[in-house]
Motif scaffolding. Structure first.
Motif, PDB file in Angstrom:
ATOM      1  N   PHE A   1     -17.657   6.262   2.999  1.00 16.99           N
ATOM      2  CA  PHE A   1     -16.337   6.745   2.598  1.00 16.99           C
ATOM      3  C   PHE A   1     -15.819   5.948   1.404  1.00 16.99           C
ATOM      4  CE2 PHE A   1     -11.652   6.763   2.980  1.00 16.99           C
ATOM      5  CZ  PHE A   1     -11.442   8.128   2.861  1.00 16.99           C
ATOM      6  N   GLY A   2     -16.041   4.649   1.429  1.00 16.80           N
ATOM      7  CA  GLY A   2     -15.657   3.835   0.276  1.00 16.80           C
ATOM      8  C   GLY A   2     -16.385   4.261  -0.978  1.00 16.80           C
TER       9      GLY A   2
ATOM     10  N   ALA B   1     -12.000  -2.011   6.690  1.00 19.47           N
ATOM     11  CA  ALA B   1     -10.866  -1.107   6.502  1.00 19.47           C
ATOM     12  C   ALA B   1      -9.748  -1.806   5.737  1.00 19.47           C
ATOM     13  CB  ALA B   1     -10.371  -0.608   7.857  1.00 19.47           C
ATOM     14  N   GLY B   2      -9.497  -3.071   6.080  1.00 19.32           N
ATOM     15  CA  GLY B   2      -8.460  -3.818   5.370  1.00 19.32           C
ATOM     16  C   GLY B   2      -8.795  -3.996   3.902  1.00 19.32           C
TER      17      GLY B   2
ATOM     18  N   TYR C   1      -7.433   0.504  -2.482  1.00 25.18           N
ATOM     19  CA  TYR C   1      -7.101   1.859  -2.918  1.00 25.18           C
ATOM     20  C   TYR C   1      -5.752   2.396  -2.433  1.00 25.18           C
ATOM     21  CZ  TYR C   1     -11.995   2.373  -4.374  1.00 25.18           C
ATOM     22  OH  TYR C   1     -13.216   2.234  -4.994  1.00 25.18           O
ATOM     23  N   ALA C   2      -5.151   1.820  -1.413  1.00 25.48           N
ATOM     24  CA  ALA C   2      -3.974   2.427  -0.794  1.00 25.48           C
ATOM     25  C   ALA C   2      -2.814   2.567  -1.770  1.00 25.48           C
ATOM     26  CB  ALA C   2      -3.539   1.619   0.411  1.00 25.48           C
ATOM     27  N   ASP C   3      -1.995   3.567  -1.529  1.00 26.64           N
ATOM     28  CA  ASP C   3      -0.774   3.775  -2.301  1.00 26.64           C
ATOM     29  C   ASP C   3       0.405   3.679  -1.325  1.00 26.64           C
ATOM     30  OD1 ASP C   3       0.969   4.338  -4.351  1.00 26.64           O
ATOM     31  OD2 ASP C   3      -0.195   6.046  -5.108  1.00 26.64           O
TER      32      ASP C   3
ATOM     33  N   TRP D   1      -0.027   6.584   1.065  1.00 27.21           N
ATOM     34  CA  TRP D   1      -1.396   7.006   1.397  1.00 27.21           C
ATOM     35  C   TRP D   1      -2.235   5.799   1.800  1.00 27.21           C
ATOM     36  CZ3 TRP D   1      -5.998   6.234  -1.800  1.00 27.21           C
ATOM     37  CH2 TRP D   1      -7.145   6.841  -1.271  1.00 27.21           C
ATOM     38  N   THR D   2      -2.862   5.906   2.967  1.00 25.10           N
ATOM     39  CA  THR D   2      -3.775   4.872   3.467  1.00 25.10           C
ATOM     40  C   THR D   2      -5.151   5.492   3.620  1.00 25.10           C
ATOM     41  OG1 THR D   2      -1.962   3.804   4.673  1.00 25.10           O
ATOM     42  CG2 THR D   2      -4.215   3.214   5.309  1.00 25.10           C
ATOM     43  N   PRO D   3      -6.157   5.004   2.909  1.00 27.01           N
ATOM     44  CA  PRO D   3      -7.485   5.639   2.951  1.00 27.01           C
ATOM     45  C   PRO D   3      -8.102   5.691   4.346  1.00 27.01           C
ATOM     46  CG  PRO D   3      -7.338   4.139   1.096  1.00 27.01           C
ATOM     47  CD  PRO D   3      -6.099   3.924   1.904  1.00 27.01           C
ATOM     48  N   ILE D   4      -8.107   4.564   5.069  1.00 29.28           N
ATOM     49  CA  ILE D   4      -8.729   4.512   6.392  1.00 29.28           C
ATOM     50  C   ILE D   4      -7.690   4.103   7.424  1.00 29.28           C
ATOM     51  CG2 ILE D   4     -10.417   3.364   7.884  1.00 29.28           C
ATOM     52  CD1 ILE D   4     -12.251   3.025   5.576  1.00 29.28           C
ATOM     53  N   ARG D   5      -7.626   4.887   8.496  1.00 24.85           N
ATOM     54  CA  ARG D   5      -6.807   4.515   9.652  1.00 24.85           C
ATOM     55  C   ARG D   5      -7.746   4.335  10.837  1.00 24.85           C
ATOM     56  NH1 ARG D   5      -2.912   9.215  10.319  1.00 24.85           N
ATOM     57  NH2 ARG D   5      -4.560  10.316   9.193  1.00 24.85           N
TER      58      ARG D   5
END
Length: 456
Positions: free
Chosen positions: A278-279, A319-320, A326-328, A331-335
């Motif tokens: 995913f990354g 994930a951290g 990338y997070a905005d 928007w959080t890429p991975i939860r």
């Protein structure tokens, strides 16, 4: 009709099957239709252990009978040989396996004591169905006590090729003990072939495609892919709880697309490799930034085994790192959620997700793949991205197959999934759902029981 006696490591739940795992759901379906006895470990560790009181409970046509184990048995049998030796070896992770003769002795000893507690419960016309790697030698112990019943065995996890199996101390003893069964069932043809290969190459046996003969003993060996009840799961997806979850997800997502993974927190599930892919998707296809998100549900599994604590720490760290990169603001890429959901809630989450990620490094079947497909809206279905090393890949040709070890290749397939046109999504979903209806849970247990009766 003879009484069905099911033996598995854990028993139940019966009434709250919405929380149950795939093995339990399939067994409950068979027992509800036929009635019978379900025997196994209570999940309790007590001083009396297997010598303590037999606990019984009635649930409609089903009788439950469970016994405890003591701390020593827990450490050598369950947390020990079953999950520190057999599980990693059967999933091709020799680097994580612990090879210890004390664990092996504990495994055989517990199988003998479980057989001793089960044998007096058996009626003369009973049919015994033993499940999974915890009880591979159980039939041999029952036969030694005089059991003449039809006894079948079904393995829910993969079976390794002889070159990997040979890493087990006294592997010959374990394999020969399995000849005490009348029918041995596997999830896939490749698992059956791996099992048969041992007897052809090591024991001088013969196999005609159905019957294995070794030193005058004939055992039927078959393939019975475990399924789900697809119509029941579609009803789950239309339930009020599922609709609430779906609406919650869509409110959070807005016009973004969600990728969903649901797995026990286990190194065999390939979650680390999934996060890496995913990354790579975000790195190589930057148009997905602020457009796609990955939700990973990973309830803890066997938290007292060191490897499982390590994988959770690794996932949280990755994930951290990715979210920090990338997070905005919105928007959080991975939860990452490390708790379980009821199956109705999961059905709603599945339906709100454009892509289902089922990418184990090795898996017997993986019913999450089938549940994801069953939950979809047939007018606007999602895409299943499936590891070629999952048993489900043998039949679900509408999935996008990936090699989870190939990070770039998996990222390319994720990009294809999130950009797939509607007509292709519908066509692929239709093909998969037809297979899921054909290979249902009911078909699994009825075909197995028919073969077991014929094996006698």
């Amino acid at each position: 009709m003879s009484r069905l006696v099911v033996v598995s490591n854990r028993v139940g739940p019966i009434r709250d099957s919405a929380r149950a795992g795939g093995l339990a759901v399939a067994i409950v379906d068979a027992l509800k239709r036929r009635g019978g006895l379900w025997f196994g470990w209570s999940g309790q560790v007590t001083e009396e252990g297997t010598h303590g009181r037999l606990k019984t409970e009635e649930a409609g046509r089903i009788s439950l009978a469970t016994i405890d184990i003591d701390q020593s048995d827990y450490e050598t049998f369950y947390a020990g040989y079953a999950n520190r030796t057999l599980w990693p070896v059967f999933h091709y992770r020799l680097d994580l396996a612990r090879f210890d003769r004390d664990l092996l002795r504990g495994y055989w000893s517990v199988n003998e004591r479980f057989a001793a507690r089960l044998f007096p419960l058996l009626g003369p016309d009973d049919t015994v169905w033993v499940h999974d790697y915890h009880f591979m030698p159980l039939a041999a112990k029952l036969r030694a006590m005089g059991a003449k019943h039809p006894i079948g065995f079904f393995l829910h996890i993969p079976f390794p090729v002889p070159e990997v199996l040979a890493s087990l101390p006294r592997w010959h003893d374990l394999m020969r003990a399995m000849l005490a069964y009348d029918l041995i069932g596997f999830q896939t043809e490749r698992d059956r072939q791996a099992f048969v290969r041992y007897f052809l190459e090591e024991e001088g046996g013969s196999f005609d495609g159905e019957w294995l003969e070794v030193n005058g003993r004939r055992v039927r060996v078959g393939v019975f892919p475990v399924g789900i009840d697809p119509q029941a799961f579609r009803r789950f997806a239309a339930s009020p709880e599922a609709e609430r979850q779906e609406q919650r997800m869509r409110q959070v997502l807005g016009d973004r697309l969600q990728l969903i993974g649901v797995d026990r927190l286990d190194y065999s599930k390939g979650i680390v490799q999934r996060f890496e892919a995913f990354g790579r998707l975000l790195e190589q296809y930057p148009e997905n930034l602020n457009r796609v998100t990955l939700l990973q549900v990973a309830p803890p599994s066997r938290s007292d085994v060191e490897a499982y604590a390590d994988i959770r720490e690794g996932l949280e760290r990755f994930a951290g790192h990715l979210n920090g990169l990338y997070a905005d603001i919105d928007w959080t890429p991975i939860r990452l959620i490390v708790r379980a959901f009821q199956r109705r809630a999961l059905a709603g989450i599945f339906r709100a997700s454009r892509v289902g990620l089922v990418t184990p490094l090795r898996d017997g079947m993986n019913l999450v793949a089938k549940e994801y497909v069953a939950a979809q809206d047939d007018a606007d279905p999602g895409v299943l991205v499936l590891s070629r090393f999952a048993g489900a890949a043998e039949a679900l040709d509408g999935a996008l197959l990936v090699n989870p070890y190939d990070t770039d290749g998996t990222a390319e397939m994720l990009q294809r999934a999130v950009t797939m046109p509607l007509e292709e999504r519908r066509d692929r979903w239709r093909r998969m759902f037809e297979v899921i209806e054909r290979d249902s849970a009911e078909n699994w247990w009825t075909s197995y029981m028919t073969a077991l009766r014929a094996s006698r």
